[in-house]
Scaffold this motif. Structure first.
Motif, PDB file in Angstrom:
ATOM      1  N   UNK A 139      11.383  29.241  14.588  1.00 38.58           N
ATOM      2  CA  UNK A 139      11.444  29.627  13.074  1.00 38.58           C
ATOM      3  C   UNK A 139      10.217  29.405  12.445  1.00 38.58           C
ATOM      4  N   UNK A 140       9.461  28.054  12.719  1.00 41.20           N
ATOM      5  CA  UNK A 140       8.201  27.561  12.148  1.00 41.20           C
ATOM      6  C   UNK A 140       8.227  28.208  10.574  1.00 41.20           C
ATOM      7  N   UNK A 141       8.998  27.373   9.708  1.00 45.24           N
ATOM      8  CA  UNK A 141       8.978  28.005   8.515  1.00 45.24           C
ATOM      9  C   UNK A 141       7.718  27.763   7.609  1.00 45.24           C
ATOM     10  N   UNK A 142       6.954  26.812   7.962  1.00 48.04           N
ATOM     11  CA  UNK A 142       5.952  26.646   6.885  1.00 48.04           C
ATOM     12  C   UNK A 142       4.291  27.062   7.447  1.00 48.04           C
ATOM     13  N   UNK A 143       3.670  27.722   6.427  1.00 48.77           N
ATOM     14  CA  UNK A 143       2.584  28.605   6.748  1.00 48.77           C
ATOM     15  C   UNK A 143       1.530  27.250   7.215  1.00 48.77           C
ATOM     16  N   UNK A 144       1.734  26.341   6.602  1.00 50.99           N
ATOM     17  CA  UNK A 144       0.685  25.217   6.783  1.00 50.99           C
ATOM     18  C   UNK A 144       0.776  24.682   8.558  1.00 50.99           C
ATOM     19  N   UNK A 145       1.900  24.612   9.036  1.00 50.84           N
ATOM     20  CA  UNK A 145       2.145  24.274  10.472  1.00 50.84           C
ATOM     21  C   UNK A 145       1.643  25.215  11.341  1.00 50.84           C
ATOM     22  N   UNK A 146       2.025  26.634  10.814  1.00 50.98           N
ATOM     23  CA  UNK A 146       1.512  27.766  11.684  1.00 50.98           C
ATOM     24  C   UNK A 146       0.050  27.772  11.883  1.00 50.98           C
ATOM     25  N   UNK A 147      -0.511  27.407  10.531  1.00 53.98           N
ATOM     26  CA  UNK A 147      -2.041  27.563  10.592  1.00 53.98           C
ATOM     27  C   UNK A 147      -2.443  26.467  11.595  1.00 53.98           C
ATOM     28  N   UNK A 148      -2.026  25.240  11.662  1.00 46.60           N
ATOM     29  CA  UNK A 148      -2.702  24.036  12.616  1.00 46.60           C
ATOM     30  C   UNK A 148      -2.501  24.644  13.938  1.00 46.60           C
TER      31      UNK A 148
END
Length: 199
Positions: free
Chosen positions: A107-116
């Motif tokens: 799901x990886x709901x947060x943009x910040x986490x995907x950016x990392x």
């Protein structure tokens, strides 16, 4: 969480490029993101079969499966979700270094986490795919009965109900699973990868 100390990076005898040459294809991560029930894992596995038939070494990292082992110590708080995605990013990097294609369905709901995760990898190694589906359709499917439990308050911090989902701002592909079949979505991915000379 205690940090590792007194550790030194050990250079490997085989490079990522050498492994890619042996496998005869590029190595990269396709990062499927979307609501629960949108079709991430189903598309990832359909694509995995297509790649396998074409001699492309690949592996699917599935959100639920990973929480049975590597990440079984994590819950669903914002902090644990962040750590969940960080670990998967590091695992994906290992697969890429080994010369394989890794398909991650989270799901990886947060943009910040995907950016990392994106920052962990090289520019041509991260393909963000938004598996887009209206929440109403996801709830109608509800293959695991999670939305019903979330609506009843049995499950807390459930994405799309009482925890937000941040849509990707510039994904490589958007796959609308309420409009297209799983097979059609996989075909679009194959076409994209072929045009990019990734496979």
């Amino acid at each position: 969480m205690a940090k590792s100390t007194n550790v030194t990076w050990h250079e490997l005898s085989l490079s990522k490029e050498s492994r890619r040459i042996q496998n005869a294809h590029h190595s990269f991560a396709i990062w499927f993101t979307g609501l629960s029930g949108s079709g991430k894992s189903t598309i990832a596995n359909e694509l995995a079969n297509s790649l396998y038939k074409n001699g492309i070494s690949n592996y699917v990292l599935d959100g639920d499966n990973i929480r049975h082992g590597l990440n079984k110590d994590l819950g669903f708080s914002a902090e644990d979700r962040k750590e969940n995605i960080r670990r998967i990013g590091e695992v994906a990097k290992l697969f890429i270094d080994s010369g394989q294609v890794v398909l991650t369905a989270f799901i990886s709901p947060f943009r910040e986490d995907r950016a990392i995760v994106r920052e962990l990898l090289e520019e041509d190694e991260f393909i963000e795919v938004y598996v887009k589906c209206p929440i109403e359709e996801c709830e109608n499917r509800d293959p695991k009965g999670l939305y019903e439990k979330a609506r009843q308050g049995i499950i807390k911090d459930f994405t799309g109900i009482d925890s937000p989902y941040e849509e990707p701002e510039n994904p490589a592909l958007v796959l609308e699973t309420d409009r297209y079949s799983i097979e059609e979505c996989a075909e679009r991915l194959i076409s994209y990868l072929t045009k990019r000379n990734f496979i």
